[in-house]
Design a protein around this motif. Structure first.
Motif, PDB file in Angstrom:
ATOM      1  N   ILE A 169      48.856  33.643 -37.338  1.00 50.13           N
ATOM      2  CA  ILE A 169      49.002  34.085 -35.721  1.00 50.13           C
ATOM      3  C   ILE A 169      48.575  35.482 -35.640  1.00 50.13           C
ATOM      4  CG2 ILE A 169      50.465  33.979 -33.788  1.00 50.13           C
ATOM      5  CD1 ILE A 169      50.411  31.267 -35.113  1.00 50.13           C
ATOM      6  N   GLU A 170      47.558  35.531 -34.629  1.00 55.58           N
ATOM      7  CA  GLU A 170      47.253  37.164 -34.334  1.00 55.58           C
ATOM      8  C   GLU A 170      47.160  36.954 -32.951  1.00 55.58           C
ATOM      9  OE1 GLU A 170      43.276  37.227 -35.919  1.00 55.58           O
ATOM     10  OE2 GLU A 170      44.000  37.651 -38.071  1.00 55.58           O
ATOM     11  N   LEU A 171      48.259  38.077 -32.262  1.00 49.66           N
ATOM     12  CA  LEU A 171      48.422  38.196 -31.171  1.00 49.66           C
ATOM     13  C   LEU A 171      48.101  39.580 -30.476  1.00 49.66           C
ATOM     14  CD1 LEU A 171      49.637  37.214 -27.970  1.00 49.66           C
ATOM     15  CD2 LEU A 171      51.758  37.968 -29.231  1.00 49.66           C
ATOM     16  N   ALA A 172      47.252  39.856 -29.503  1.00 54.98           N
ATOM     17  CA  ALA A 172      47.472  41.087 -28.842  1.00 54.98           C
ATOM     18  C   ALA A 172      47.657  40.847 -27.501  1.00 54.98           C
ATOM     19  CB  ALA A 172      45.798  41.563 -28.625  1.00 54.98           C
ATOM     20  N   TYR A 173      49.081  41.499 -27.184  1.00 52.81           N
ATOM     21  CA  TYR A 173      49.832  41.232 -26.022  1.00 52.81           C
ATOM     22  C   TYR A 173      49.853  42.579 -25.458  1.00 52.81           C
ATOM     23  CZ  TYR A 173      53.258  39.485 -22.862  1.00 52.81           C
ATOM     24  OH  TYR A 173      53.864  38.957 -21.559  1.00 52.81           O
ATOM     25  N   ARG A 197      58.703  48.242 -26.669  1.00 55.55           N
ATOM     26  CA  ARG A 197      59.966  47.782 -26.571  1.00 55.55           C
ATOM     27  C   ARG A 197      60.290  46.595 -25.468  1.00 55.55           C
ATOM     28  NH1 ARG A 197      64.376  47.791 -23.860  1.00 55.55           N
ATOM     29  NH2 ARG A 197      63.788  49.047 -22.216  1.00 55.55           N
ATOM     30  N   ILE A 198      59.443  46.899 -24.314  1.00 54.23           N
ATOM     31  CA  ILE A 198      59.632  46.064 -23.044  1.00 54.23           C
ATOM     32  C   ILE A 198      58.844  44.864 -23.107  1.00 54.23           C
ATOM     33  CG2 ILE A 198      58.781  46.097 -20.476  1.00 54.23           C
ATOM     34  CD1 ILE A 198      59.552  48.814 -20.260  1.00 54.23           C
ATOM     35  N   ARG A 224      57.287  37.989 -28.532  1.00 50.69           N
ATOM     36  CA  ARG A 224      57.951  37.367 -29.341  1.00 50.69           C
ATOM     37  C   ARG A 224      58.093  35.592 -28.882  1.00 50.69           C
ATOM     38  NH1 ARG A 224      63.914  39.037 -30.498  1.00 50.69           N
ATOM     39  NH2 ARG A 224      63.959  38.789 -28.483  1.00 50.69           N
ATOM     40  N   ARG A 225      58.247  35.288 -27.466  1.00 51.12           N
ATOM     41  CA  ARG A 225      58.158  33.960 -27.254  1.00 51.12           C
ATOM     42  C   ARG A 225      56.952  33.699 -27.313  1.00 51.12           C
ATOM     43  NH1 ARG A 225      56.017  31.719 -23.348  1.00 51.12           N
ATOM     44  NH2 ARG A 225      55.249  33.824 -22.182  1.00 51.12           N
ATOM     45  N   VAL A 226      55.766  34.187 -27.118  1.00 47.85           N
ATOM     46  CA  VAL A 226      54.549  33.776 -27.244  1.00 47.85           C
ATOM     47  C   VAL A 226      54.154  33.175 -28.596  1.00 47.85           C
ATOM     48  CG1 VAL A 226      51.954  34.304 -27.315  1.00 47.85           C
ATOM     49  CG2 VAL A 226      53.290  34.838 -25.448  1.00 47.85           C
ATOM     50  N   ILE A 227      54.656  33.986 -29.688  1.00 46.26           N
ATOM     51  CA  ILE A 227      54.608  33.750 -30.996  1.00 46.26           C
ATOM     52  C   ILE A 227      55.145  32.432 -31.379  1.00 46.26           C
ATOM     53  CG2 ILE A 227      54.938  34.640 -33.240  1.00 46.26           C
ATOM     54  CD1 ILE A 227      54.055  37.402 -32.209  1.00 46.26           C
ATOM     55  N   ALA A 228      56.424  32.515 -30.970  1.00 41.70           N
ATOM     56  CA  ALA A 228      57.561  31.402 -31.384  1.00 41.70           C
ATOM     57  C   ALA A 228      56.946  30.037 -30.713  1.00 41.70           C
ATOM     58  CB  ALA A 228      58.811  31.414 -30.643  1.00 41.70           C
ATOM     59  N   ASP A 229      56.343  30.095 -29.495  1.00 39.60           N
ATOM     60  CA  ASP A 229      55.729  28.850 -28.789  1.00 39.60           C
ATOM     61  C   ASP A 229      54.210  28.457 -29.672  1.00 39.60           C
ATOM     62  OD1 ASP A 229      57.644  28.615 -27.055  1.00 39.60           O
ATOM     63  OD2 ASP A 229      56.351  29.424 -25.359  1.00 39.60           O
ATOM     64  N   ALA A 230      53.330  29.503 -30.307  1.00 40.21           N
ATOM     65  CA  ALA A 230      52.257  29.362 -31.178  1.00 40.21           C
ATOM     66  C   ALA A 230      52.571  28.752 -32.340  1.00 40.21           C
ATOM     67  CB  ALA A 230      51.651  30.624 -31.151  1.00 40.21           C
ATOM     68  N   VAL A 231      53.712  29.264 -32.855  1.00 38.34           N
ATOM     69  CA  VAL A 231      53.963  28.513 -34.123  1.00 38.34           C
ATOM     70  C   VAL A 231      54.424  27.233 -34.026  1.00 38.34           C
ATOM     71  CG1 VAL A 231      55.823  28.832 -36.300  1.00 38.34           C
ATOM     72  CG2 VAL A 231      54.585  30.729 -35.384  1.00 38.34           C
ATOM     73  N   PRO A 241      64.622  41.686 -33.196  1.00 42.70           N
ATOM     74  CA  PRO A 241      64.258  42.646 -32.627  1.00 42.70           C
ATOM     75  C   PRO A 241      63.768  43.966 -33.425  1.00 42.70           C
ATOM     76  CG  PRO A 241      66.379  42.003 -31.669  1.00 42.70           C
ATOM     77  CD  PRO A 241      65.944  41.082 -33.199  1.00 42.70           C
ATOM     78  N   ILE A 242      63.069  44.480 -32.735  1.00 38.01           N
ATOM     79  CA  ILE A 242      62.598  45.980 -33.552  1.00 38.01           C
ATOM     80  C   ILE A 242      62.978  47.361 -32.889  1.00 38.01           C
ATOM     81  CG2 ILE A 242      60.416  47.000 -34.229  1.00 38.01           C
ATOM     82  CD1 ILE A 242      59.097  43.953 -34.314  1.00 38.01           C
TER      83      ILE A 242
END
Length: 176
Positions: free
Chosen positions: A92-96, A120-121, A127-134, A146-147
């Motif tokens: 998964i590669e995401l640029a948010y 942080r915001i 994280r939600r986009v990644i969870a959905d993509a996976v 969290p980071i």
């Protein structure tokens, strides 16, 4: 009703400053969006028969680019690779991104906002986009912890200062 208008006018005048200029420090997220999303499932359909748990590697990168005089695009790049014994399960590669408005902030505070507070915001949404993509790739959703972006920012500033101090000490030989 007239009293309410006077209060609002007084507040507007205070915010504008004595000379009418907007000189109050401001930093805020204007909007946020997915700039790029790639989901790869290179070993489908075989991967769904594998029984071993994949190892998850998560990498982050934060960038900020000016878009206008008072607007920056902050990019939170997240690269995730899940690898099992038989090969890669998914990538998964995401640029948010977020458009960040900054006005009347000293450079140090603006930099800290763009590289610590804005990520942080943005992170919970990424994280939600990644969870959905996976999940959409056919795997259990990846729930990232969290980071502490502020802690990472402070660590990087300290490391940079230490490197600059070591370089200024003359301990490093000059190249020929």
């Amino acid at each position: 009703m007239a009293d309410d208008n006077n209060v609002l006018t007084d507040l507007d005048n205070q915010a504008a400053g004595a000379n009418g200029a907007d000189n109050q420090p401001t930093a805020a997220v204007i909007t946020q969006y997915i700039k790029d999303l790639s989901v790869e499932n290179p070993n489908a359909p075989d991967v769904y028969q594998w029984t071993d748990q994949p190892q998850i590697d998560v990498q982050f990168n934060i960038g900020a680019d000016p878009v206008g005089e008072e607007v920056h695009e902050v990019t939170l790049k997240v690269n995730i690779t899940a690898t099992a014994e038989k090969g890669q399960a998914y990538i998964i590669e995401l640029a948010y991104c977020g458009l960040i408005g900054i006005r009347n902030l000293p450079e140090e505070q603006a930099h800290a906002f763009m590289f610590a507070e804005a990520p942080r915001i943005l992170f919970p949404f990424a994280r939600r986009v990644i969870a959905d993509a996976v999940r959409d790739a056919g795997f259990p959703p990846l729930m990232m912890d969290p980071i502490d972006f502020n802690g990472l920012y402070v660590q990087q500033l300290q490391a940079k200062r230490e490197a600059e101090a070591a370089g200024a000490g003359g301990d490093t030989p000059a190249p020929n």
